[in-house]
Design a protein around this motif. Structure first.
Motif, PDB file in Angstrom:
ATOM      1  N   SER A  90      88.756 -11.384  58.278  1.00 33.80           N
ATOM      2  CA  SER A  90      88.865  -9.923  58.217  1.00 33.80           C
ATOM      3  C   SER A  90      89.547  -9.482  56.921  1.00 33.80           C
ATOM      4  N   THR A  91      90.561 -10.204  56.479  1.00 34.62           N
ATOM      5  CA  THR A  91      91.229  -9.884  55.218  1.00 34.62           C
ATOM      6  C   THR A  91      90.273 -10.099  54.051  1.00 34.62           C
ATOM      7  N   THR A  92      89.568 -11.213  54.045  1.00 31.37           N
ATOM      8  CA  THR A  92      88.623 -11.505  52.964  1.00 31.37           C
ATOM      9  C   THR A  92      87.541 -10.442  52.889  1.00 31.37           C
ATOM     10  N   ARG A  93      86.973 -10.089  54.004  1.00 29.32           N
ATOM     11  CA  ARG A  93      85.915  -9.068  54.044  1.00 29.32           C
ATOM     12  C   ARG A  93      86.452  -7.732  53.497  1.00 29.32           C
ATOM     13  N   ARG A  94      87.650  -7.348  53.943  1.00 28.00           N
ATOM     14  CA  ARG A  94      88.264  -6.096  53.486  1.00 28.00           C
ATOM     15  C   ARG A  94      88.539  -6.139  51.980  1.00 28.00           C
ATOM     16  N   TYR A  95      89.050  -7.268  51.484  1.00 28.68           N
ATOM     17  CA  TYR A  95      89.373  -7.386  50.061  1.00 28.68           C
ATOM     18  C   TYR A  95      88.118  -7.345  49.190  1.00 28.68           C
ATOM     19  N   VAL A  96      87.044  -7.992  49.613  1.00 34.53           N
ATOM     20  CA  VAL A  96      85.795  -7.972  48.845  1.00 34.53           C
ATOM     21  C   VAL A  96      85.251  -6.544  48.787  1.00 34.53           C
TER      22      VAL A  96
ATOM     23  N   MET B 294      82.731 -14.425  59.815  1.00 34.43           N
ATOM     24  CA  MET B 294      82.153 -14.915  58.581  1.00 34.43           C
ATOM     25  C   MET B 294      81.112 -15.965  58.960  1.00 34.43           C
ATOM     26  N   PRO B 295      79.838 -15.673  58.777  1.00 29.35           N
ATOM     27  CA  PRO B 295      78.813 -16.591  59.247  1.00 29.35           C
ATOM     28  C   PRO B 295      78.683 -17.816  58.358  1.00 29.35           C
ATOM     29  N   ASN B 296      78.228 -18.905  58.965  1.00 26.17           N
ATOM     30  CA  ASN B 296      77.889 -20.106  58.222  1.00 26.17           C
ATOM     31  C   ASN B 296      76.546 -19.851  57.565  1.00 26.17           C
ATOM     32  N   GLU B 297      76.435 -20.115  56.284  1.00 27.86           N
ATOM     33  CA  GLU B 297      75.213 -19.824  55.539  1.00 27.86           C
ATOM     34  C   GLU B 297      74.322 -21.041  55.413  1.00 27.86           C
ATOM     35  N   GLY B 298      74.396 -21.998  56.333  1.00 24.56           N
ATOM     36  CA  GLY B 298      73.460 -23.100  56.332  1.00 24.56           C
ATOM     37  C   GLY B 298      74.056 -24.446  55.982  1.00 24.56           C
ATOM     38  N   ALA B 299      74.815 -24.555  54.918  1.00 21.24           N
ATOM     39  CA  ALA B 299      75.375 -25.829  54.504  1.00 21.24           C
ATOM     40  C   ALA B 299      76.589 -26.162  55.368  1.00 21.24           C
ATOM     41  N   PRO B 300      76.714 -27.438  55.780  1.00 22.97           N
ATOM     42  CA  PRO B 300      77.891 -27.825  56.561  1.00 22.97           C
ATOM     43  C   PRO B 300      79.166 -27.564  55.765  1.00 22.97           C
ATOM     44  N   GLY B 301      80.162 -27.000  56.433  1.00 22.49           N
ATOM     45  CA  GLY B 301      81.439 -26.749  55.784  1.00 22.49           C
ATOM     46  C   GLY B 301      81.451 -25.552  54.846  1.00 22.49           C
ATOM     47  N   LEU B 302      80.406 -24.725  54.876  1.00 20.96           N
ATOM     48  CA  LEU B 302      80.349 -23.549  53.996  1.00 20.96           C
ATOM     49  C   LEU B 302      80.503 -22.290  54.823  1.00 20.96           C
ATOM     50  N   ARG B 303      81.419 -21.423  54.398  1.00 16.22           N
ATOM     51  CA  ARG B 303      81.600 -20.110  54.998  1.00 16.22           C
ATOM     52  C   ARG B 303      81.549 -19.108  53.867  1.00 16.22           C
ATOM     53  N   LYS B 304      80.864 -17.972  54.091  1.00 17.88           N
ATOM     54  CA  LYS B 304      80.601 -17.034  53.004  1.00 17.88           C
ATOM     55  C   LYS B 304      80.740 -15.598  53.486  1.00 17.88           C
TER      56      LYS B 304
ATOM     57  N   VAL C 234      88.278 -23.246  59.593  1.00 15.59           N
ATOM     58  CA  VAL C 234      89.601 -22.801  60.040  1.00 15.59           C
ATOM     59  C   VAL C 234      90.103 -21.666  59.147  1.00 15.59           C
ATOM     60  N   VAL C 235      89.998 -21.842  57.830  1.00 17.37           N
ATOM     61  CA  VAL C 235      90.447 -20.805  56.899  1.00 17.37           C
ATOM     62  C   VAL C 235      89.637 -19.533  57.105  1.00 17.37           C
ATOM     63  N   ALA C 236      88.324 -19.678  57.273  1.00 17.72           N
ATOM     64  CA  ALA C 236      87.481 -18.504  57.506  1.00 17.72           C
ATOM     65  C   ALA C 236      87.904 -17.775  58.775  1.00 17.72           C
ATOM     66  N   LEU C 237      88.188 -18.507  59.823  1.00 16.49           N
ATOM     67  CA  LEU C 237      88.621 -17.894  61.076  1.00 16.49           C
ATOM     68  C   LEU C 237      89.928 -17.123  60.891  1.00 16.49           C
ATOM     69  N   LEU C 238      90.859 -17.700  60.148  1.00 17.23           N
ATOM     70  CA  LEU C 238      92.174 -17.087  59.973  1.00 17.23           C
ATOM     71  C   LEU C 238      92.176 -15.925  58.976  1.00 17.23           C
ATOM     72  N   THR C 239      91.248 -15.933  58.017  1.00 17.46           N
ATOM     73  CA  THR C 239      91.307 -14.947  56.940  1.00 17.46           C
ATOM     74  C   THR C 239      90.061 -14.073  56.821  1.00 17.46           C
TER      75      THR C 239
ATOM     76  N   GLN D 129      97.450 -12.209  45.744  1.00 17.14           N
ATOM     77  CA  GLN D 129      96.854 -11.246  46.665  1.00 17.14           C
ATOM     78  C   GLN D 129      97.770 -11.046  47.866  1.00 17.14           C
ATOM     79  N   PRO D 130      97.913  -9.790  48.304  1.00 17.22           N
ATOM     80  CA  PRO D 130      98.721  -9.545  49.500  1.00 17.22           C
ATOM     81  C   PRO D 130      98.200 -10.387  50.668  1.00 17.22           C
ATOM     82  N   ARG D 131      99.087 -10.978  51.415  1.00 16.99           N
ATOM     83  CA  ARG D 131      98.794 -11.783  52.601  1.00 16.99           C
ATOM     84  C   ARG D 131      98.158 -13.132  52.295  1.00 16.99           C
ATOM     85  N   LEU D 132      97.650 -13.339  51.068  1.00 13.02           N
ATOM     86  CA  LEU D 132      96.985 -14.602  50.745  1.00 13.02           C
ATOM     87  C   LEU D 132      97.751 -15.432  49.719  1.00 13.02           C
TER      88      LEU D 132
END
Length: 148
Positions: free
Chosen positions: A128-134, A1-11, A121-126, A63-66
């Protein structure tokens, strides 16, 4: 999940073209309690209020797993978009649902944004699940909207 520019933002986001009117897609998307019928990314969705789905509406989403989160609608433009937010210590997650007209119907873009000191940290842990769910939500919304 790439950082989209703003500190602390994952998208993470996905877009899907749907051969249906914005009115049809909006009716399905804004009837949030039916989401588990058309996407397996949500196992239970329950409105905590009644009336129109609008700014201030609150929704418990499981949500399953979340797990379960209490989402609050922060922006809502009928037939166009809505955003809802869930906050936990160290992180705020925003789900954005955007409808854009196309010659054959609408393009729907679904985005999840994580902000805050624990976003990376949350982006790292979730991620693949987030991408799949979206992607599951986009595909399910397309199927459901094109059936009408």
């Amino acid at each position: 999940m790439p950082n989209e520019g703003a500190p602390g933002l994952r998208k993470v986001h996905t877009s899907v073209d749907i051969n249906a009117t914005a009115a049809v897609v909006w009716a399905i998307l804004s009837d949030v309690e039916t989401m588990p019928q058309w996407t397996k990314s949500m196992s239970n969705v329950r409105r905590e209020d009644s009336g129109d789905f609008t700014v201030g509406s609150t929704v418990a989403v499981t949500q399953p797993r979340l797990g379960t989160g209490r989402w609050t609608v922060t922006e809502c433009t009928p037939l166009r978009s809505f955003a809802w937010v869930v906050s936990r210590p160290g992180i705020t997650t925003t789900g954005i649902h955007l409808l854009e007209p196309t010659p054959d119907g609408v393009k729907v873009t679904l985005t999840i944004e994580h902000r805050g000191p624990l976003a990376a940290v949350v982006a790292l842990l979730t991620s693949s699940t987030t991408r799949r769910y979206v992607q599951m939500e986009g595909a399910g919304l397309k199927r459901q909207s094109e059936r009408v």
